[in-house]
Write a protein that holds these residues in place. Structure first.
Motif, mmCIF file in Angstrom:
data_model
loop_
_atom_site.group_PDB
_atom_site.id
_atom_site.type_symbol
_atom_site.label_atom_id
_atom_site.label_comp_id
_atom_site.label_asym_id
_atom_site.label_seq_id
_atom_site.Cartn_x
_atom_site.Cartn_y
_atom_site.Cartn_z
ATOM 1 N N PHE A 179 -78.930 49.857 24.224
ATOM 2 C CA PHE A 179 -78.977 48.314 24.577
ATOM 3 C C PHE A 179 -78.483 47.474 23.390
ATOM 4 O O PHE A 179 -79.255 47.302 22.251
ATOM 5 C CB PHE A 179 -80.436 48.065 24.942
ATOM 6 N N GLY A 180 -77.500 46.595 23.699
ATOM 7 C CA GLY A 180 -77.354 45.646 22.757
ATOM 8 C C GLY A 180 -77.042 44.291 23.312
ATOM 9 O O GLY A 180 -76.473 44.169 24.441
ATOM 10 N N ILE A 181 -77.522 42.877 22.650
ATOM 11 C CA ILE A 181 -77.590 41.816 23.378
ATOM 12 C C ILE A 181 -76.382 40.784 22.498
ATOM 13 O O ILE A 181 -76.377 39.736 23.052
ATOM 14 C CB ILE A 181 -78.777 41.100 23.416
ATOM 15 N N LEU A 182 -75.458 41.481 21.920
ATOM 16 C CA LEU A 182 -74.491 40.554 21.145
ATOM 17 C C LEU A 182 -73.805 39.620 22.212
ATOM 18 O O LEU A 182 -73.493 38.338 21.965
ATOM 19 C CB LEU A 182 -73.607 41.404 20.447
ATOM 20 N N LEU A 183 -73.426 40.315 23.402
ATOM 21 C CA LEU A 183 -72.477 39.609 24.374
ATOM 22 C C LEU A 183 -73.356 38.371 24.983
ATOM 23 O O LEU A 183 -72.967 37.390 25.194
ATOM 24 C CB LEU A 183 -72.155 40.365 25.342
ATOM 25 N N PHE A 184 -74.784 38.829 25.429
ATOM 26 C CA PHE A 184 -75.549 37.861 26.019
ATOM 27 C C PHE A 184 -75.931 36.649 25.016
ATOM 28 O O PHE A 184 -75.963 35.454 25.414
ATOM 29 C CB PHE A 184 -76.804 38.574 26.288
ATOM 30 N N LEU A 185 -76.297 37.038 23.705
ATOM 31 C CA LEU A 185 -76.459 36.058 22.859
ATOM 32 C C LEU A 185 -75.432 35.145 22.632
ATOM 33 O O LEU A 185 -75.674 33.881 22.487
ATOM 34 C CB LEU A 185 -77.007 36.727 21.313
ATOM 35 N N PHE A 186 -74.147 35.654 22.148
ATOM 36 C CA PHE A 186 -73.044 34.613 22.240
ATOM 37 C C PHE A 186 -73.048 33.929 23.271
ATOM 38 O O PHE A 186 -72.537 32.621 23.140
ATOM 39 C CB PHE A 186 -71.979 35.856 21.814
ATOM 40 N N GLY A 187 -72.999 34.577 24.426
ATOM 41 C CA GLY A 187 -72.685 33.734 25.668
ATOM 42 C C GLY A 187 -73.705 32.390 25.723
ATOM 43 O O GLY A 187 -73.437 31.545 26.061
ATOM 44 N N THR A 188 -74.963 32.854 25.544
ATOM 45 C CA THR A 188 -75.985 31.739 25.729
ATOM 46 C C THR A 188 -75.526 30.611 24.576
ATOM 47 O O THR A 188 -75.657 29.405 25.002
ATOM 48 C CB THR A 188 -77.502 32.275 25.117
ATOM 49 N N LEU A 189 -75.241 31.100 23.432
ATOM 50 C CA LEU A 189 -75.201 30.089 22.362
ATOM 51 C C LEU A 189 -73.725 29.219 22.702
ATOM 52 O O LEU A 189 -73.799 27.891 22.651
ATOM 53 C CB LEU A 189 -74.952 30.564 21.070
ATOM 54 N N ILE A 190 -72.578 29.979 23.103
ATOM 55 C CA ILE A 190 -71.651 29.278 23.292
ATOM 56 C C ILE A 190 -71.590 28.442 24.414
ATOM 57 O O ILE A 190 -70.738 27.157 24.288
ATOM 58 C CB ILE A 190 -70.291 30.312 23.129
ATOM 59 N N THR A 191 -71.989 28.699 25.617
ATOM 60 C CA THR A 191 -72.308 27.759 26.730
ATOM 61 C C THR A 191 -72.975 26.557 26.697
ATOM 62 O O THR A 191 -72.570 25.508 26.882
ATOM 63 C CB THR A 191 -72.485 28.585 27.911
ATOM 64 N N SER A 192 -74.150 26.985 25.804
ATOM 65 C CA SER A 192 -75.102 25.814 25.639
ATOM 66 C C SER A 192 -74.372 24.702 24.526
ATOM 67 O O SER A 192 -74.401 23.371 24.953
ATOM 68 C CB SER A 192 -76.324 26.607 25.167
ATOM 69 N N LEU A 193 -73.492 25.324 23.524
ATOM 70 C CA LEU A 193 -73.450 24.420 22.575
ATOM 71 C C LEU A 193 -71.867 23.425 23.318
ATOM 72 O O LEU A 193 -71.876 22.659 22.680
ATOM 73 C CB LEU A 193 -72.680 25.121 21.294
ATOM 74 N N LEU A 194 -71.122 24.275 23.786
ATOM 75 C CA LEU A 194 -70.158 23.683 24.506
ATOM 76 C C LEU A 194 -70.413 22.713 25.501
ATOM 77 O O LEU A 194 -69.941 21.378 25.430
ATOM 78 C CB LEU A 194 -69.054 24.879 25.221
ATOM 79 N N ALA A 195 -71.562 22.759 26.278
ATOM 80 C CA ALA A 195 -72.072 21.977 27.170
ATOM 81 C C ALA A 195 -72.692 20.698 26.477
ATOM 82 O O ALA A 195 -72.207 19.474 26.858
ATOM 83 C CB ALA A 195 -73.424 22.775 27.991
ATOM 84 N N LEU A 196 -73.131 21.045 25.226
ATOM 85 C CA LEU A 196 -73.616 19.722 24.498
ATOM 86 C C LEU A 196 -72.611 18.997 23.795
ATOM 87 O O LEU A 196 -72.542 17.802 24.128
ATOM 88 C CB LEU A 196 -74.513 20.291 23.186
ATOM 89 N N LEU A 197 -71.547 19.747 23.563
ATOM 90 C CA LEU A 197 -70.275 19.071 22.878
ATOM 91 C C LEU A 197 -69.650 18.028 24.165
ATOM 92 O O LEU A 197 -69.080 16.879 23.604
ATOM 93 C CB LEU A 197 -69.206 20.347 22.630
ATOM 94 N N ILE A 198 -69.736 18.720 25.211
ATOM 95 C CA ILE A 198 -69.099 17.769 26.359
ATOM 96 C C ILE A 198 -70.004 16.640 26.981
ATOM 97 O O ILE A 198 -69.637 15.313 26.774
ATOM 98 C CB ILE A 198 -68.751 18.712 27.665
ATOM 99 N N ALA A 199 -71.445 16.905 26.894
ATOM 100 C CA ALA A 199 -72.126 16.166 27.480
ATOM 101 C C ALA A 199 -72.505 14.716 26.553
ATOM 102 O O ALA A 199 -72.999 13.885 26.869
ATOM 103 C CB ALA A 199 -73.575 16.844 27.799
ATOM 104 N N PHE A 200 -72.629 15.264 25.174
ATOM 105 C CA PHE A 200 -72.883 14.372 23.952
ATOM 106 C C PHE A 200 -72.170 13.043 24.130
ATOM 107 O O PHE A 200 -72.866 12.045 24.433
ATOM 108 C CB PHE A 200 -72.898 15.159 22.587
ATOM 109 N N PRO A 201 -70.856 13.080 24.012
ATOM 110 C CA PRO A 201 -70.326 11.824 24.039
ATOM 111 C C PRO A 201 -70.562 11.112 25.373
ATOM 112 O O PRO A 201 -70.672 9.734 25.419
ATOM 113 C CB PRO A 201 -68.746 11.922 23.603
ATOM 114 N N ILE A 202 -70.446 11.700 26.590
ATOM 115 C CA ILE A 202 -70.582 11.080 27.891
ATOM 116 C C ILE A 202 -71.810 10.450 27.978
ATOM 117 O O ILE A 202 -71.690 9.029 28.333
ATOM 118 C CB ILE A 202 -70.330 12.046 28.764
ATOM 119 N N SER A 203 -72.888 10.928 27.496
ATOM 120 C CA SER A 203 -74.201 10.165 27.607
ATOM 121 C C SER A 203 -74.274 9.124 26.652
ATOM 122 O O SER A 203 -74.982 8.238 27.170
ATOM 123 C CB SER A 203 -75.240 11.396 27.448
#
Lengths: 361, 329
Positions: B75-99
């Protein structure tokens, strides 16, 4: 004097209350109420709802409650005793049986699945695929639809040079168990490294996608051409006209299309070898006309039920479920493309298992 | 002297006020307790590998260093960990200027009545269940992405690392980030709007009296004065994005055992993996699948907790400083 009046009024009230109570409970039938709670397989959930609505017991007021939670949850809840019936697409493993010796795996139906694909222009044709080829598609050694290994099984069909996108169930699923069991038996590499179960060690494949539930797989496949996946036969109406499905090379080396008949043929190959505890895999069956992907559907129940009424009502219900004039009649099963057990399995395996159900004295 | 009732009341309110603390401690100890076998079996590999192998549960369990586990499990969570961080940060990057743009526009250029309508509409978006966003993602976003946007991006932005193909479908990192950004936009906008409309009117009016344009008021006064609040709103958005399950699950492509090669690749997140892997974990007689999922849950809780603590610390410090400088209302 006052006290006597109070006593008299009290007695009258009690009598009236008792009368109402007797009137309510005594007419017109004196049936006890039993609740049979079910939880588990999403595949069995629709048919369970229809059964729950139509089932009546001669001696009890039976209420069947249903929950669509997944086979693993169903088994776990039945073991813990939070539900009476755990519905599962697979039987319990040997090691689960050892740690939970008081459980019964009662086969009640047969289900099967399609190997479906979305190749524009070829969806009305039935490609021929084999276990090793499908394993190769999932483990990324076969990447394009016009790969030599696929082409050689399908002479005369012009296959597109497009990247194959294999799709698997991301949630634990009896469909995954059926599918991987077929691959394990037909492909050594798969058996050794991936194995079978409701979730497996999926091979690394950059094009592979996961989707949740049969419905999720179907909608993903419709939206994305050149996909391939496994879909429960229950979803026949949802895929017809939209996705194609394959004829599979069976153990005898013959390509067979899925149908009620070819699945029945596969199941009947095992009639004489089903162990008394009912736990057997019927994928990759011998026989010229056997479709290689099929499984028994199971009810997972405790051998010792909490009380006599529950035990008797449960036995009656399961007997009705496998009765060709009861729950296994075409009017219930045909709409879900589920297949009744052969009568020899009902009499030889299911009913003896049902008779093992007792209650704590 | 306090009356007896008052004492009883005090006692019970004290007891109830302890409940949140007790619940958090219980949750943690529960997760930790169930994680222990997984921590012992997987060790550091849990964080350094991306393979999530449930093992062959139908074969007899094997004994590894005194721990019973399914054959072939790891059991390794590197993929899930990376996925959680990358999608959240990208979402923030997109939502930040718009908001920021939305909240500045509604506060500086639009009259009060219209502003109230727009803001209440935006807040309405926050109340939409996440599964609806997921549905929208599958039905509308994914086909548009895979048929038009992603091929264009790959063609013209392909020189940027991770932006060139291959593209297999619309589901993946980009789709997940876009859906997430849409989900955190209402919260961020609503918080920012609150801060901006509370921002001291005399300062705003003074600046305008000195001849500043509305654009200058927005850029030089409000954005500078509200740095802390903007950060706070972002952390709030990030917190929601980190824990989001359903919507991401529907558009992520649910990758297993392979790291994404580009921004269009399928991905998986910790929350989504937890939701999808639970049922089959019950099939494992050794329980190791369940223990590993508990450890996954523990890590997810820790990450959201850290994000929330950092956010609170910074916002808290900012508010105290703001008070001493008399900037806040």
């Amino acid at each position: 004097m006052k006290k006597i009046w109070f006593a008299a009024i009290g007695i009258v009230i009690i009598l009236i209350a008792a009368g109402i109570f007797i009137a309510m409970s005594g007419t017109p039938q004196q049936k006890k109420s039993v609740v049979l709670s079910e939880s588990g397989s999403t595949l069995l959930y629709p048919v369970f709802n229809v059964w729950a609505k139509n089932y009546t017991d001669p001696n009890y007021n039976v209420t069947i409650t249903t929950q669509s939670t997944g086979s693993g949850t169903g088994i776990s809840s039945a073991i813990k005793g939070t539900v009476i019936i755990g519905a599962s697409d697979t039987y319990m493993s040997d090691s689960l049986m050892v740690s939970n010796p008081g459980m019964l795996n009662i086969p009640i139906l047969i289900s099967s699945q399609y190997i479906a694909y979305n190749i524009p222009g070829l969806n009305d044709k039935h490609l021929v695929l084999s276990g090793p080829v499908i394993a190769g598609i999932y483990n990324n050694t076969i990447q394009y639809w016009d790969d030599q290994k696929i082409a050689s099984l399908n002479p005369g069909i012009s296959l597109p040079h497009e990247r194959i996108i294999p799709v698997y169930r991301s949630d634990g699923s009896g469909d995954t168990a059926m599918f991987t069991s077929f691959l394990s038996k037909s492909c050594q590499w798969w058996n050794k490294t991936v194995g079978f179960g409701t979730n497996v060690n999926w091979p690394s494949n950059p094009a592979a996608h996961g989707a949740t539930g049969n419905a999720g797989i179907i909608s993903f496949m419709e939206a994305n051409p050149y996909t391939i996946s496994y879909i429960a036969m229950t979803y026949t109406n949802q895929i017809s006209g939209k996705l194609g499905y394959a004829a599979l090379i069976n153990r005898a080396g013959i390509a067979v299309l899925p149908s009620t008949q070819t699945v029945m043929n596969a199941a009947s190959q095992y009639l004489n070898v089903i162990p008394p505890d009912g736990r057997i895999s019927i994928t990759f069956a011998p026989g010229n006309n056997s479709y290689p992907i099929a499984t028994f559907e199971y009810l997972i129940v405790k051998k010792v039920q909490p009380d006599k009424d529950t035990a008797i009502a449960l036995k009656n219900f399961i007997k009705w479920v496998v009765d060709p004039n009861g729950g296994s009649s075409p009017k219930y099963l045909n709409q879900f493309y589920l297949i009744p057990l052969p009568s020899s399995v009902v009499n030889g395996v299911t009913l003896p298992l049902v008779e093992q159900i007792t209650y704590a004295s | 002297m306090p009356r007896r009732e008052e004492k009883i009341f005090k006692f019970f309110t004290f007891l109830i006020s302890l409940a949140p603390v007790v619940l958090v401690v219980l949750l943690f100890s529960f997760l930790l307790y169930y994680s222990i076998p997984s921590i012992r079996y997987n060790g550091l590999r849990f964080f350094t590998t991306y393979y999530w192998y449930p093992g062959q549960v139908y074969l007899p369990p094997v004994n590894v260093n005194g721990i019973l586990v399914p054959y072939g499990s790891s059991f390794g969570i590197l993929l899930f960990l990376f996925g959680t961080l990358i999608t959240s940060l990208l979402a923030l990057l997109i939502a930040f200027p718009i908001s920021i743009i939305i909240s500045l526009i509604v506060n500086l250029y639009i009259n009060d009545k219209l502003r109230k309508i727009i803001i209440s509409l935006i807040e309405l978006f926050a109340a939409i269940p996440s599964v609806v966003y997921g549905l929208w993602g599958i039905v509308y976003l994914e086909p548009i992405l895979s048929n038009y946007i992603e091929p264009l991006m790959s063609k013209y932005l392909g020189f940027i690392p991770f932006f060139s193909g291959p593209i297999y479908s619309g589901a993946g990192i980009l789709a997940s980030s876009l859906v997430l950004s849409l989900m955190i936009l209402p919260i961020m906008t609503s918080v920012l709007n609150g801060s901006i409309s509370n921002f001291s009117t005399p300062v705003k009016e003074g600046a305008i009296a000195l001849g500043a344009t509305r654009y200058e008021v927005g850029r030089m006064i409000i954005l500078r004065g509200l740095k802390i609040q903007i950060f706070g709103a972002s952390m709030l958005g990030l917190g929601r994005a980190l824990g989001e399950t359903m919507a991401v699950l529907m558009v992520s492509g649910s990758a297993f055992n392979i790291m994404p090669s580009n921004i269009y690749s399928p991905i998986n997140t910790m929350a989504a993996a937890l939701a999808t892997l639970l049922d089959s974990a019950f099939m494992d007689s050794t329980g190791m699948n369940l223990y590993a999922l508990s450890e996954l849950g523990l890590v997810l809780v820790l990450i959201t907790l850290i994000a929330s603590i950092i956010g609170r610390l910074i916002v808290g410090i900012g508010i105290i400083r703001g008070y001493t400088r008399g900037e806040e209302l």
